[in-house]
Design a protein around this motif. Sequence first.
Motif, PDB file in Angstrom:
ATOM      1  N   ARG A   1     -29.802  -7.186 -32.590  1.00  0.00           N
ATOM      2  CA  ARG A   1     -28.454  -7.399 -33.125  1.00  0.00           C
ATOM      3  C   ARG A   1     -27.392  -7.239 -32.037  1.00  0.00           C
ATOM      4  O   ARG A   1     -26.430  -8.003 -31.969  1.00  0.00           O
ATOM      5  N   ILE A   2     -27.566  -6.241 -31.178  1.00  0.00           N
ATOM      6  CA  ILE A   2     -26.607  -6.023 -30.094  1.00  0.00           C
ATOM      7  C   ILE A   2     -26.641  -7.199 -29.126  1.00  0.00           C
ATOM      8  O   ILE A   2     -25.601  -7.738 -28.722  1.00  0.00           O
ATOM      9  N   GLY A   3     -27.851  -7.633 -28.757  1.00  0.00           N
ATOM     10  CA  GLY A   3     -27.981  -8.765 -27.863  1.00  0.00           C
ATOM     11  C   GLY A   3     -27.408 -10.039 -28.454  1.00  0.00           C
ATOM     12  O   GLY A   3     -26.803 -10.846 -27.745  1.00  0.00           O
ATOM     13  N   LEU A   4     -27.573 -10.214 -29.769  1.00  0.00           N
ATOM     14  CA  LEU A   4     -27.070 -11.413 -30.428  1.00  0.00           C
ATOM     15  C   LEU A   4     -25.550 -11.454 -30.416  1.00  0.00           C
ATOM     16  O   LEU A   4     -24.943 -12.507 -30.178  1.00  0.00           O
ATOM     17  N   ARG A   5     -24.901 -10.320 -30.670  1.00  0.00           N
ATOM     18  CA  ARG A   5     -23.438 -10.291 -30.638  1.00  0.00           C
ATOM     19  C   ARG A   5     -22.923 -10.641 -29.240  1.00  0.00           C
ATOM     20  O   ARG A   5     -21.979 -11.421 -29.087  1.00  0.00           O
ATOM     21  N   ALA A   6     -23.533 -10.037 -28.230  1.00  0.00           N
ATOM     22  CA  ALA A   6     -23.121 -10.326 -26.854  1.00  0.00           C
ATOM     23  C   ALA A   6     -23.344 -11.799 -26.516  1.00  0.00           C
ATOM     24  O   ALA A   6     -22.530 -12.430 -25.841  1.00  0.00           O
TER      25      ALA A   6
ATOM     26  N   VAL B   1     -31.413  -5.701 -24.252  1.00  0.00           N
ATOM     27  CA  VAL B   1     -32.584  -6.186 -25.000  1.00  0.00           C
ATOM     28  C   VAL B   1     -33.338  -5.025 -25.621  1.00  0.00           C
ATOM     29  O   VAL B   1     -33.790  -5.103 -26.774  1.00  0.00           O
ATOM     30  N   ALA B   2     -33.480  -3.921 -24.886  1.00  0.00           N
ATOM     31  CA  ALA B   2     -34.205  -2.764 -25.405  1.00  0.00           C
ATOM     32  C   ALA B   2     -33.448  -2.097 -26.550  1.00  0.00           C
ATOM     33  O   ALA B   2     -34.060  -1.492 -27.439  1.00  0.00           O
ATOM     34  N   ALA B   3     -32.128  -2.225 -26.559  1.00  0.00           N
ATOM     35  CA  ALA B   3     -31.317  -1.553 -27.573  1.00  0.00           C
ATOM     36  C   ALA B   3     -31.339  -2.250 -28.925  1.00  0.00           C
ATOM     37  O   ALA B   3     -30.913  -1.672 -29.921  1.00  0.00           O
ATOM     38  N   GLY B   4     -31.825  -3.492 -28.977  1.00  0.00           N
ATOM     39  CA  GLY B   4     -31.948  -4.150 -30.276  1.00  0.00           C
ATOM     40  C   GLY B   4     -31.459  -5.572 -30.281  1.00  0.00           C
ATOM     41  O   GLY B   4     -30.551  -5.942 -29.521  1.00  0.00           O
TER      42      GLY B   4
ATOM     43  N   PRO C   1     -39.568  -3.603 -29.323  1.00  0.00           N
ATOM     44  CA  PRO C   1     -40.646  -3.234 -28.386  1.00  0.00           C
ATOM     45  C   PRO C   1     -40.048  -2.810 -27.046  1.00  0.00           C
ATOM     46  O   PRO C   1     -40.149  -3.514 -26.035  1.00  0.00           O
ATOM     47  N   SER C   2     -39.375  -1.661 -27.040  1.00  0.00           N
ATOM     48  CA  SER C   2     -38.599  -1.243 -25.875  1.00  0.00           C
ATOM     49  C   SER C   2     -39.480  -0.920 -24.677  1.00  0.00           C
ATOM     50  O   SER C   2     -39.057  -1.103 -23.529  1.00  0.00           O
ATOM     51  N   ARG C   3     -40.700  -0.459 -24.917  1.00  0.00           N
ATOM     52  CA  ARG C   3     -41.564  -0.096 -23.793  1.00  0.00           C
ATOM     53  C   ARG C   3     -41.904  -1.319 -22.945  1.00  0.00           C
ATOM     54  O   ARG C   3     -41.765  -1.295 -21.723  1.00  0.00           O
ATOM     55  N   VAL C   4     -42.317  -2.400 -23.595  1.00  0.00           N
ATOM     56  CA  VAL C   4     -42.648  -3.609 -22.845  1.00  0.00           C
ATOM     57  C   VAL C   4     -41.383  -4.231 -22.241  1.00  0.00           C
ATOM     58  O   VAL C   4     -41.434  -4.839 -21.165  1.00  0.00           O
ATOM     59  N   THR C   5     -40.246  -4.040 -22.899  1.00  0.00           N
ATOM     60  CA  THR C   5     -38.982  -4.548 -22.352  1.00  0.00           C
ATOM     61  C   THR C   5     -38.665  -3.886 -21.021  1.00  0.00           C
ATOM     62  O   THR C   5     -38.257  -4.555 -20.057  1.00  0.00           O
ATOM     63  N   LEU C   6     -38.857  -2.574 -20.948  1.00  0.00           N
ATOM     64  CA  LEU C   6     -38.575  -1.860 -19.701  1.00  0.00           C
ATOM     65  C   LEU C   6     -39.522  -2.291 -18.593  1.00  0.00           C
ATOM     66  O   LEU C   6     -39.116  -2.410 -17.428  1.00  0.00           O
ATOM     67  N   VAL C   7     -40.783  -2.530 -18.933  1.00  0.00           N
ATOM     68  CA  VAL C   7     -41.750  -3.001 -17.929  1.00  0.00           C
ATOM     69  C   VAL C   7     -41.331  -4.364 -17.383  1.00  0.00           C
ATOM     70  O   VAL C   7     -41.354  -4.610 -16.170  1.00  0.00           O
ATOM     71  N   ILE C   8     -40.935  -5.255 -18.286  1.00  0.00           N
ATOM     72  CA  ILE C   8     -40.516  -6.604 -17.883  1.00  0.00           C
ATOM     73  C   ILE C   8     -39.282  -6.534 -16.995  1.00  0.00           C
ATOM     74  O   ILE C   8     -39.188  -7.223 -15.976  1.00  0.00           O
ATOM     75  N   GLY C   9     -38.326  -5.701 -17.368  1.00  0.00           N
ATOM     76  CA  GLY C   9     -37.125  -5.552 -16.552  1.00  0.00           C
ATOM     77  C   GLY C   9     -37.435  -5.030 -15.159  1.00  0.00           C
ATOM     78  O   GLY C   9     -36.880  -5.503 -14.160  1.00  0.00           O
TER      79      GLY C   9
ATOM     80  N   TYR D   1     -34.738   2.117 -32.090  1.00  0.00           N
ATOM     81  CA  TYR D   1     -34.107   0.811 -31.959  1.00  0.00           C
ATOM     82  C   TYR D   1     -34.855  -0.304 -32.672  1.00  0.00           C
ATOM     83  O   TYR D   1     -34.362  -1.425 -32.759  1.00  0.00           O
ATOM     84  N   HIS D   2     -36.069  -0.018 -33.156  1.00  0.00           N
ATOM     85  CA  HIS D   2     -36.892  -1.016 -33.857  1.00  0.00           C
ATOM     86  C   HIS D   2     -37.140  -2.254 -32.985  1.00  0.00           C
ATOM     87  O   HIS D   2     -37.125  -3.382 -33.478  1.00  0.00           O
TER      88      HIS D   2
END
Length: 490
Positions: A167-172, A162-165, A364-372, A361-362
């Motif tokens: 598009r990557i999550g969508l392909r997976a 999720v933090a990486a973007g 919100p990676s910071r909040v993603t890491l907190v959530i994880g 990565y464009h």
Amino acid sequence: MTRRLPPAEATELRTGARHALAPVYRTADLVVLGLGVMIGAGIFSIAGQMAATTAGPGVILSFMIAGIACLLACLCYAELSSTMPASGSAYTFTYVIFGEIWAWIIGWALILELQLAAAVVARAWARITVGAIGDFGIRVTRPEVVENVLVLVILVLLTGVVAAGARIGLRALWVMVTAKLLAIGAVIVVGAVYVDVANFGDFHADPQPVTTTSTATVLDLFVGQSQTFGWFGVFAAAPVIAFAYIGFDIVATAAEETVNPRTVVPKGMIRSLVVATVIYIAVAVVMVGMVPYTRISVDAPLSSAFQAVGAGWMVHVINVGAVLGLTTVILVLLVGQTRVLFSMARDGLIPRGLAVISRNYHTPSRVTLVIGLVAIVLAEFVPVLTMQELVVMGTLFAFGFVAAGVIVMRRRMPDLERGFRVPLSPLVPILSMAATLWLMVNLQVLTWAWFALWMAFGVLVYLAYGRRKSLLADPGRAAAPPPGRGRHRR
């Protein structure tokens, strides 16, 4: 009470006035997003469990009731999403229509729903994975330890995706959803061969009294007697089943990252819910039709049913589908939670530093890491599998506000552009509120008590922090970028 987010400000958020999230989703992508979260391992177990313990063959009707209730709410979400295509979903809708304090309350309920759901599903994923390993003949010597390690691995991995973007999550997501739909298709086709219509009866089982009070619902307090099976059982199973349908609302959190969201988001949301409902009912029909409900195993209903009819090889198909199903659920839950907290952070109700978009990565990676991190702590150290009804409660609470929001917005803001309009308004929103309330009163009294405590704590947090830090409390601060924003695309 009087602070309301202007509608133009809510829709400006996706044009780059504050932040820019790259548009990646189209209609088919949103359908896959919805199916990714709505169809998990529960599809292989929930029908059998509710048939065996609560509703009997009437569980098929329970699926229909839950599906209709969720469809009414989905139509209301579709209209508000087409009017305010922002990542905050019900939080943003409420901010515009009812005001800041109510937006905070809904946001707080969504935090409960999504954060707890991610932990619940991660723990269930690890348990099912350990069981699947055993079914393949591999001996697991310390299953509790392995389970804890798997929880950590899956949450770290999917948080990174999720933090990486997007598009990557969508392909997976496309790959995993396709694979699990193939597994479910196999279950339906093979199971249909063994269906015996005599097992359906008249979709009604004789009611039985409940001897324990720990599972009493709010409705039980009014009717005076707890029952399972019969019509009470059919309706009591509906809110539990609603846990399976929950997720179409997460599609609304992808609005800012959707191409032409005013028309695409409603289509994706409604289509994914309809497809999920059809699939769930089909599996329920197969489950109940294969063996009498009195012989269904609660621990592994569908697997034991196939073994009972001599198709034990289907257990491996079910295990693979369950593992893939829960993987996509966790992924989409993390995406949805990230977008809701991202919206709350840029409005200042939680620390604005969480609204920073990664330069690389464009996202919100910071909040993603907190959530994880929070999900890992909950899944590892809290008995989350006993808290599924709290997830349902938080979701239904938001459903009620969204339905009311359609009626209020039609009267207060009739000229706003709408890409989708709820038919037969205000009748449909009123029916949605009534159905939502009915599902809520069928939840346990203990669930209501815990939810009330969570919301009371949330109000204290708002009074101590959000009320003072909100951008609407000091409009001048809205012009200043949050920490680090100067580095990002506008």
